[in-house]
Design an enzyme around this catalytic site. Structure first.
Site, mmCIF file in Angstrom:
data_model
loop_
_atom_site.group_PDB
_atom_site.id
_atom_site.type_symbol
_atom_site.label_atom_id
_atom_site.label_comp_id
_atom_site.label_asym_id
_atom_site.label_seq_id
_atom_site.Cartn_x
_atom_site.Cartn_y
_atom_site.Cartn_z
ATOM 1 C CE LYS A 55 -22.549 2.028 0.654
ATOM 2 N NZ LYS A 55 -22.543 0.639 1.043
ATOM 3 C CE1 TYR A 88 11.739 5.597 -4.231
ATOM 4 C CE2 TYR A 88 9.409 5.863 -4.770
ATOM 5 C CZ TYR A 88 10.542 6.279 -4.088
ATOM 6 O OH TYR A 88 10.465 7.372 -3.273
#
Ligand SMILES: Cc1ncc(COP(=O)(O)O)c(C=O)c1O
Length: 365
Positions: free
Chosen positions: A36, A261
């Site tokens: 999956k 940042y």
């Protein structure tokens, strides 16, 4: 197109090694390869085809779409859908020869009403409180038996299996044994009443390693297949994915210069900084800002400052590294388990993060 940024190297030999180890631990019985979420980020089609060539005949996914993708790519073995497919899609389940999980009589009835024959497996909830007929205590046994019995009478559904799922196979053996006891009791009763439930399966990766019970017909393995057994084991499981990214710029910075940042990293000495082409949009989590390292030729390159959307800076002071070189984010030399701890998550999440389209894959056969 030439890979110019980030790529996951998928070692299919390691995948087969892990599959063989899991089969050995299962005394030769097959396992459902849980593929999956694009095989936990490894690429479900190439992984399933390689596993099938190595003898695996059973695959498990969450949604019908994933199952159809495998069939269309040529996977011939059984494909089990764990999730709940809309009953109006039953013609697709039938056309692609998929096995659908049923989690209640009501859902089974809705499928049966579509007048199309399909194979189903029954999910028994022995403690997850997620999907399945609830069997949290022995007193529920008779009700669960009646529900399974009613499903077995539905003429369009053939029951080919019955399964349950451990909540804590990697952390609580007593609770695991409690779940096992409930599931075993149900199997016993169904056998006694001669209800054919097909294959019985219970163990996930942790269960395969922790519980040596040959009663079950098959197990279901995900994370160990990809090289990360969730409990200690003597077997030599190998990481299947190694993630690499490219150095796309290098600069020298001065004392007092900030990186990224918010300037959460300030240089306290002269440094050489490399910009690596990976960021949170690529699945490299922002929580790893100032709190991880990448591997390059024996060096641990510390992450400096905040992880950006597609870029991360690392300290390469004193390292002979150049623009165009690739560093390892995790894999053969850098532990994913360690990275998961730093990110306050599990290996499963970090691996499935790598199913983003921006992450190229290179398969090694
Ligand atoms: C129903 C079911 N079975 C088996 C597995 C595989 O578990 P693991 O990756 O721990 O082996 C999963 C994955 O979460 C699952 O949902």
């Amino acid at each position: 197109m030439i890979i110019d940024r980030l790529f996951a190297e998928i070692d299919l030999k390691a995948l087969i090694n892990n599959y063989m180890l899991l089969k050995e631990l299962s005394h030769g019985k097959d396992i459902y390869a849980v593929v999956k979420a694009d095989a936990y980020g490894h690429g479900s089609v190439p992984c399933s085809l390689a596993l099938e060539e190595a003898g695996c005949n059973h695959f498990a996914v969450t949604v019908l779409k994933e199952a159809i993708e495998l069939r269309e790519a040529g996977v011939k073995g059984e494909i089990l859908v764990f999730g709940k497919t809309d009953s109006r899609n039953i013609d697709l389940i039938n056309r692609y020869g998929i096995t659908q999980t049923v989690d209640s009589y009501d859902y089974a009835l809705a499928l049966n009403l579509q007048n199309t024959s399909i194979n189903v497996q029954i999910n028994i909830d022995t403690g997850m409180s997620r999907l399945g007929i609830m069997l949290h205590k022995e007193e529920d046994l008779e009700n669960v038996f009646q529900e399974v019995y009613k499903i077995s009478r539905l003429k369009n559904l053939k029951i080919t299996g019955m399964y349950s799922h451990f909540t804590s196979a990697d952390s609580d053996i007593d609770y695991t044994n409690k779940q096992k006891h409930l599931f075993d009791k149900l199997l016993e009763k169904l056998k006694k009443e001669e209800i054919d439930y097909g294959k019985a399966h219970l163990k996930n990766s942790g269960g395969i390693i922790e519980i040596d019970d040959v009663k079950y017909d098959i197990s279901r393995a995900g994370i160990a297949l990809y090289g990360y057994p969730p409990v200690p084991t003597k077997q030599d499981f190998l990481p299947v994915m190694s993630l690499y990214s490219k150095v796309i710029a290098i600069r020298n910075i001065d004392v007092g210069d900030g990186v990224s940042y918010g300037r959460t990293y300030i240089a306290s000495e002269k440094m050489k900084v490399a910009t690596i082409a990976i960021g949170y949009a690529d699945g490299y989590m922002r929580i790893l800002s100032n709190n991880d390292y990448f591997f390059y030729k024996g060096y641990k390159l510390q992450v400096l400052g905040r992880v950006c959307m597609g870029l991360t800076m690392v300290d390469v002071t004193g390292v002979d590294i150049h623009e165009g070189d690739f560093v390892e984010i995790f894999g053969k030399n850098k532990s994913l388990e360690d990275m998961a701890k730093r990110a306050h998550t599990i290996t499963y999440e970090l691996l499935t993060n790598m199913s983003k389209p921006r992450v190229d894959r290179v398969f090694i056969k």
